[in-house]
Write a protein that holds these residues in place. Sequence first.
Motif, PDB file in Angstrom:
ATOM      1  N   GLU A   1       0.863  -1.185   0.000  1.00 47.69           N
ATOM      2  CA  GLU A   1       0.000   0.000   0.000  1.00 47.69           C
ATOM      3  C   GLU A   1       0.894   1.228   0.000  1.00 47.69           C
ATOM      4  OE1 GLU A   1      -2.723   1.807   3.399  1.00 47.69           O
ATOM      5  OE2 GLU A   1      -3.688   0.053   2.472  1.00 47.69           O
ATOM      6  N   PHE A   2       0.814   2.004  -1.068  1.00 47.20           N
ATOM      7  CA  PHE A   2       1.584   3.231  -1.192  1.00 47.20           C
ATOM      8  C   PHE A   2       0.628   4.415  -1.048  1.00 47.20           C
ATOM      9  CE2 PHE A   2       5.019   1.241  -4.176  1.00 47.20           C
ATOM     10  CZ  PHE A   2       5.600   0.634  -3.067  1.00 47.20           C
ATOM     11  N   GLU A   3       0.912   5.299  -0.120  1.00 43.47           N
ATOM     12  CA  GLU A   3       0.040   6.458   0.101  1.00 43.47           C
ATOM     13  C   GLU A   3       0.689   7.709  -0.504  1.00 43.47           C
ATOM     14  OE1 GLU A   3      -2.565   8.584   3.631  1.00 43.47           O
ATOM     15  OE2 GLU A   3      -1.497   6.702   4.007  1.00 43.47           O
ATOM     16  N   TYR A   4      -0.021   8.318  -1.439  1.00 43.23           N
ATOM     17  CA  TYR A   4       0.406   9.564  -2.075  1.00 43.23           C
ATOM     18  C   TYR A   4      -0.560  10.674  -1.670  1.00 43.23           C
ATOM     19  CZ  TYR A   4       2.894   6.173  -5.034  1.00 43.23           C
ATOM     20  OH  TYR A   4       3.686   5.147  -5.488  1.00 43.23           O
ATOM     21  N   GLN A   5      -0.196  11.906  -1.964  1.00 44.66           N
ATOM     22  CA  GLN A   5      -1.081  13.021  -1.607  1.00 44.66           C
ATOM     23  C   GLN A   5      -2.404  12.943  -2.352  1.00 44.66           C
ATOM     24  OE1 GLN A   5       1.155  16.651  -2.269  1.00 44.66           O
ATOM     25  NE2 GLN A   5       1.882  16.672  -0.159  1.00 44.66           N
ATOM     26  N   VAL A   6      -2.347  12.503  -3.603  1.00 44.51           N
ATOM     27  CA  VAL A   6      -3.555  12.500  -4.426  1.00 44.51           C
ATOM     28  C   VAL A   6      -4.389  11.242  -4.253  1.00 44.51           C
ATOM     29  CG1 VAL A   6      -2.657  14.068  -6.158  1.00 44.51           C
ATOM     30  CG2 VAL A   6      -2.188  11.636  -6.361  1.00 44.51           C
ATOM     31  N   LYS A   7      -3.759  10.125  -3.946  1.00 46.60           N
ATOM     32  CA  LYS A   7      -4.509   8.878  -3.795  1.00 46.60           C
ATOM     33  C   LYS A   7      -3.661   7.833  -3.077  1.00 46.60           C
ATOM     34  CE  LYS A   7      -4.939   5.829  -6.996  1.00 46.60           C
ATOM     35  NZ  LYS A   7      -5.261   5.034  -8.204  1.00 46.60           N
ATOM     36  N   LYS A   8      -4.283   6.721  -2.765  1.00 54.61           N
ATOM     37  CA  LYS A   8      -3.606   5.579  -2.157  1.00 54.61           C
ATOM     38  C   LYS A   8      -3.606   4.438  -3.176  1.00 54.61           C
ATOM     39  CE  LYS A   8      -4.428   4.765   2.159  1.00 54.61           C
ATOM     40  NZ  LYS A   8      -5.111   4.368   3.417  1.00 54.61           N
ATOM     41  N   TRP A   9      -2.437   3.840  -3.410  1.00 57.95           N
ATOM     42  CA  TRP A   9      -2.356   2.715  -4.348  1.00 57.95           C
ATOM     43  C   TRP A   9      -2.220   1.433  -3.566  1.00 57.95           C
ATOM     44  CZ3 TRP A   9       1.734  -0.742  -6.032  1.00 57.95           C
ATOM     45  CH2 TRP A   9       1.406  -1.472  -7.180  1.00 57.95           C
ATOM     46  N   GLN A  10      -3.212   0.568  -3.695  1.00 58.64           N
ATOM     47  CA  GLN A  10      -3.179  -0.751  -3.062  1.00 58.64           C
ATOM     48  C   GLN A  10      -2.911  -1.771  -4.158  1.00 58.64           C
ATOM     49  OE1 GLN A  10      -7.104  -0.340  -1.169  1.00 58.64           O
ATOM     50  NE2 GLN A  10      -6.069  -0.432   0.816  1.00 58.64           N
ATOM     51  N   GLY A  11      -1.668  -2.168  -4.279  1.00 56.99           N
ATOM     52  CA  GLY A  11      -1.287  -3.033  -5.385  1.00 56.99           C
ATOM     53  C   GLY A  11      -0.388  -4.164  -4.950  1.00 56.99           C
ATOM     54  N   ALA A  12       0.529  -4.557  -5.810  1.00 65.47           N
ATOM     55  CA  ALA A  12       1.430  -5.666  -5.525  1.00 65.47           C
ATOM     56  C   ALA A  12       2.743  -5.442  -6.258  1.00 65.47           C
ATOM     57  CB  ALA A  12       0.804  -6.988  -5.962  1.00 65.47           C
ATOM     58  N   LEU A  13       3.827  -5.905  -5.641  1.00 63.96           N
ATOM     59  CA  LEU A  13       5.153  -5.808  -6.248  1.00 63.96           C
ATOM     60  C   LEU A  13       5.734  -7.209  -6.405  1.00 63.96           C
ATOM     61  CD1 LEU A  13       6.689  -2.813  -4.255  1.00 63.96           C
ATOM     62  CD2 LEU A  13       5.804  -2.786  -6.601  1.00 63.96           C
TER      63      LEU A  13
END
Length: 305
Positions: free
Chosen positions: A30-42
């Motif tokens: 889960e990467f949190e940015y100012q504009v949105k949160k990305w819930q993904g996978a690496l």
Amino acid sequence: MAKKQIKPYITIDSEYFIPEKTSDVFMEVEFEYQVKKWQGALPKFLEKQGLDLTDEEFDSLLEENYELLHPDNREAWILESDAKWADKTSATYKVLAALYSGDWECRVCGPVPQVNPQPAARLRDLKKRGYIIGSRRRSCGTCGQKTMHDILVMLPSIEARFEHGNELRKPMSEVLKKRIKSVLGYREVCFNVVRSEVELLVDHKFPSQRWNEPESDNPNDMSVADIIKKFQLLSNQTNMWKSRYCDTCFKTGKRGDYMGLKWYYQGDENWAGQTAFDENGCVGCPGYDLELWKAKFLEAGEKKA
């Protein structure tokens, strides 16, 4: 599943996962940015792209991947991707475009089934072209079902860890995978239980962490003796258990154990190969050939009785 917060803006799962019917390994992040949160996978391991990271290498790339996956980079990434496609009417491109959100997309109610209700072959084609795609069963917030979801991870082309790239791991057909599982009795070797075909993974006894040259070919008519010598069957969970031990051993030279039993029928806990890529250094470790290790362990116990 337990989460680990690495930075205020980076959270990862505590366990890796293996997409069904693949050997790939991912971790949800889960990467949190100012504009949105990305819930993904690496990715940690990608068979088609020749990527094979240790746990430490995976962790060291988190900050870099956070920057690369910033939402501001999405449009440029898509433009660069589209430039590689001369035919945008192909079935494979349509599945790719359906995943351009960069988020988890449901195979039941998402955009993928609208262009291809059975996209598995197209997804394999995309991976062969270098795209990173994770797949996992998840609860869908739209249709309310637990369905297969796919996510396109918008990272640049990955530089393989090995000089030979994905040539190190030779192709293995579905026909051969089924035959290996049959020859080995559909028996998951860690817990010695028979499982269904889809629950089993074909594991190379000699771990890829220590490969420095291409493996031998995997023909459909491989002999039974070669199958037994080269492979064993694990589940997703026990495959990850072995992978972590092998990662640690490659870095520290300390071999793994079997459920706390630090016993080795050859050598001791110190890996003792002549070079870092010497298969002989793995002999005696439970992860290398677990069925033989258990047989030797019982034999040693009988001799003491």
